[in-house]
Design an enzyme around this catalytic site. Structure first.
Site, short mmCIF file in Angstrom:
data_model
loop_
_atom_site.label_atom_id
_atom_site.label_comp_id
_atom_site.label_asym_id
_atom_site.label_seq_id
_atom_site.Cartn_x
_atom_site.Cartn_y
_atom_site.Cartn_z
N GLY A 1 1.83 4.62 4.01
CA GLY A 1 2.46 4.82 5.14
C GLY A 1 1.36 4.36 5.91
O GLY A 1 1.04 3.20 5.53
N SER A 2 1.70 4.17 7.49
CA SER A 2 0.66 3.12 8.51
C SER A 2 -0.26 2.41 7.52
O SER A 2 -1.23 2.15 8.45
CB SER A 2 1.18 3.25 9.71
OG SER A 2 2.34 3.14 10.07
N VAL A 3 -1.42 3.70 7.69
CA VAL A 3 -2.80 3.52 6.77
C VAL A 3 -2.97 2.17 5.85
O VAL A 3 -3.77 1.84 6.42
CB VAL A 3 -3.10 5.07 6.62
CG1 VAL A 3 -4.54 4.81 5.98
CG2 VAL A 3 -3.22 5.89 7.38
N MET A 4 -2.20 1.90 5.50
CA MET A 4 -2.34 0.37 4.18
C MET A 4 -2.80 0.15 5.12
O MET A 4 -2.83 -1.16 4.97
CB MET A 4 -0.87 1.26 3.74
CG MET A 4 -0.93 -0.17 2.70
SD MET A 4 -2.02 0.85 1.33
CE MET A 4 -2.34 -0.54 0.40
N LYS A 5 -1.76 -0.16 7.06
CA LYS A 5 -2.72 -1.88 7.64
C LYS A 5 -3.66 -1.71 7.88
O LYS A 5 -4.47 -3.03 8.31
CB LYS A 5 -1.81 -1.13 8.91
CG LYS A 5 -0.28 -1.23 8.49
CD LYS A 5 0.70 -0.67 10.43
CE LYS A 5 1.48 -0.65 10.15
NZ LYS A 5 2.27 0.07 11.21
#
Lengths: 144, 582
Positions: free
Chosen positions: B300-304
């Site tokens: 999820g957004s941790v990948m940003k």
């Protein structure tokens, strides 16, 4: 049976014993017998000693194994006594409480000496023995 | 004197010939036995005469980074009964009654066990304690034989059980560090060859050759038992509070790759291991795997964090580069929206991280292009195993243009953590590289090996490659500090005593090719202190039934944990006014 031809049958010779110096011969004979007896006994004694040492060795090896086993048990006991759960339990037993918000103090001086172990964990103190007097001291005391 | 020569007659020659042939046969047989078959018979005689025992090497201990014992071996005894010695009922009755207190068993049951064994020696007890065994030997109960063995003990109980692993009855490591480092821990067994008497005991001063066993090495782990216990307690509480099916808290030193704590749930527990293994239930056996290295999920957004690091490192954007968010972006006619379906308007790249804007992540990915973006995924270690020293590590997957079924939507969604599967440990490695100056470093659990003679060999941190420049890493750290700084009061996701950075992620779990809003993974990855991170913490909650987001559910756990862990590590608080100087 009489036809048996005995090569030494006609004359029997005893062991030639010199006519004179009979005492020396007696000692020589006794010495030889003792030597022979010692020679015969030596391997017996040696074997007996070896067997005895062998059993001692086995006993020592068994003792070594036992001591190693005890060491491993003691190491395990030490590990259990220093586990987090045990330390926490002991800390609560002696009245320590977890802190919520510690106060940090910055000091420029060297810190205190490391905390000592509680007395119960220290080796029991033994009464100090006075050093033994040297062996020549009584003689000196005896002098006027 | 006349000499008569004996005349050879049949009465003489016949017996002579018979005896001669017999003598010849004996001689022939002697030659056969002593010359031609010498080796074989000598070997048989040696086997008959010589005893041969394996001397097991002492298995090394497993210690935490400060020397606390997590697993060690103690000497124990296996107790056997020779059934032939218990043939007489009176003897069996007396012996079983004498034996029962040592085994804490019913004499009737002991006799039944011995009867069932038939002619073979019956094992009536496994791992009798050492002291009890010595007492038993001294008692000299007829027919009772004790054989030395060792048993593994874990003084810290269930703390770190999933990392330490366990050994089988043959003292071979089966899981965790016990399994991964079995060879080093086990050492090399020795051998004793000796002449024995008729009772099988060694003959004193007989031939005796011993190959000494080589004890196993002690292993010092990077794990800190206090932090491990703290992580396990916080994880258990969070799972209960958020009604999650499981989760992980992993703590790592981002500079060295040393894992300080690794808590997963569900996971192996020594206290229930026997029951779990005896049940033939796949769910029960699933505890044997360490989910932090074996299980894949979409981050999820941790990948940003990775997308921003790649875009800034490549120079296609800066932290203040702006774009206009319209709340949606179309890729090959597929509509991608923000997580909360909001429109944020003009935003900087820092704002993209602060508000976790999906369209912003796609903007950065498109600036990079597919090839360059995916080359950065490679640089950050995605799609391959990290090399962490635990068994069964998964490699992770992300779809590339050359793969079947690839669509440009895949690479766009990879930028905000979908269409890419990672292990928690892989994510830790990547984010550590983003904040530690750009070094992709191998996460590891073993800090040092200690040989039996006390020689210590430290395991040096292993830098795999450089993922990004140190300048980019500094920039990313500051951007992530602003993400956490949106919570000024602390403990929403911001530690109250220390500066920190981090990013949340709330990923829906893909079920049969589509996403289901009812099943999600809420996570937060953060580090502290901001300028010189000492710890990197991943908090991950699997399928939390309260459906709180990563910021709401995992963020506060990170904040509290960071405060407590850094205080424990004696890191001076940065935000408190309680520090007194003199």
């Amino acid at each position: 049976m009489a036809a048996i031809n005995h090569p030494l049958g006609q004359r029997r010779h005893g062991i030639p014993i010199p006519a004179s110096g009979g005492g020396r011969v007696g000692f020589g004979l006794a010495g030889a017998i003792i030597l022979a007896a010692v020679g015969a006994l030596a391997p017996v004694l040696s074997n007996s000693l070896a067997t005895s040492r062998g059993f001692d060795l086995q006993a020592s090896e068994a003792q070594e194994t036992q001591l190693n086993g005890q060491i491993s048990v003691l190491e395990s006991d030490v590990a259990s006594l220093t586990s987090l759960q045990r330390i926490e339990r002991r800390a609560r037993e002696i009245g320590l409480q977890p802190i919520d918000d510690p106060i940090y103090v910055t000091v420029s001086e060297p810190g205190p000496a490391p905390a000592k172990l509680p007395a119960e964990y220290l080796p029991r103190a033994t009464a100090s023995q006075p050093a033994p007097a040297p062996w020549w001291k009584p003689f000196v005391d005896w002098l006027p | 004197m006349a000499h008569y020569k004996a005349q050879g007659t049949r009465r003489v020659w016949l017996p002579a010939a018979v005896f001669g042939l017999f003598a010849l046969a004996i001689c022939g047989r002697l030659v056969q036995l002593q010359v031609f078959e010498h080796g074989n018979y000598a070997k048989q005689a040696e086997q008959e005469l010589l005893g041969d025992d394996v001397i097991y090497a002492r298995r090394g201990s497993i210690l935490d980074r400060n020397g606390g014992v997590l697993a060690t071996s103690v000497d124990t005894w296996d107790v056997y009964v020779n059934p032939r010695a218990w043939k007489d009922d009176a003897v069996a009755l007396k012996a079983s009654q004498d034996l029962a207190p040592f085994l804490k068993a019913d004499p009737l049951e002991i006799r039944a066990t011995v009867r069932e064994a038939g002619q073979a020696d019956a094992r009536v007890m496994h791992d009798l304690s050492y002291d009890k065994g010595i007492e038993l030997i001294k008692k000299g109960i007829p027919g009772v034989v004790t054989l030395a063995n060792t048993s593994r003990v874990n003084p810290e109980g269930d703390v770190g059980a999933s990392i330490v692993g366990f050994t089988g009855t043959d003292n071979t490591g089966r899981a965790g560090i016990e399994g991964a480092y079995n060879e080093a821990l086990q050492g090399t067994a020795g051998r004793a060859v000796y002449e024995r008497d008729t009772t099988g005991d060694p003959i004193p001063y007989g031939q005796h050759r011993t190959i000494e066993p080589k004890p196993g090495e002690d292993l010092v782990l990077t794990i800190d038992r206090y932090l491990q216990q703290l992580a396990e307690q916080r994880l258990a509480a969070a799972i209960k509070e958020h009604r999650a099916k499981g989760g992980s808290i992993i703590v790592m030193d981002p500079a060295t790759g040393e894992i300080l704590a690794l808590a997963t749930s569900p996971s192996l527990k020594f206290s229930t291991l026997q029951d779990d293994l005896s049940r033939n239930d796949p769910d029960a056996l699933a505890i044997l795997r360490n989910r932090a290295v074996t299980d894949l999920y979409e981050p999820g957004s941790v990948m940003k964090i990775v997308t921003a690091a790649a875009a800034i490192d490549a120079g296609v954007v800066g932290p203040d580069t702006t774009y206009v968010d319209t709340g949606e972006v179309y890729i090959e006619n597929v509509r991608l929206t923000n997580w909360d379906y909001s429109t944020y308007g003009l935003q900087s790249m820092t704002g993209v991280l602060e508000n976790s804007i999906n369209t912003g992540a796609v903007f950065m990915q498109q600036k990079l292009g597919t090839k360059l973006f995916q080359s950065y995924l490679d640089r950050f270690g995605f799609g391959k195993a990290t090399g962490v020293d635990l068994q069964g590590e998964a490699t992770g997957i992300f779809r590339r243009p050359q793969d079947d079924g690839y669509s440009p939507v895949d690479v766009a969604t990879q930028s905000f953590g979908q269409s890419i599967s990672v292990t928690p440990i892989q994510l830790m490695q990547a984010v550590a590289a983003a904040i530690n100056g750009g070094n992709l470093i191998t996460p590891h659990l073993v800090k040092a090996h200690i040989k039996a003679d006390g020689t210590r060999t430290d395991v040096a941190p292993q830098i795999v490659s450089r993922a990004i420049s140190p300048q980019t890493s500094d920039t990313i750290r500051m951007m992530l500090g602003k993400v956490v700084g949106q919570d000024p009061d602390g403990w929403g996701r911001n530690p109250s005593k220390y500066t920190a950075g981090g990013k949340s992620g709330t990923a829906n779990v893909p079920v049969w090719g589509s996403y289901n809003d009812e099943t999600q993974i809420a996570s937060f990855i953060g580090f502290a202190p901001l300028d010189d991170p000492r710890i990197l913490v991943l908090v991950k909650l699997d399928q939390n039934a309260d459906l709180m987001t990563g910021t709401q559910a995992a963020g506060p756990i990170f904040a509290h944990f960071a405060d407590d862990a850094l205080r424990y590590l004696s890191v001076k608080p940065e935000k408190t006014d309680a520090a007194v100087s003199r």
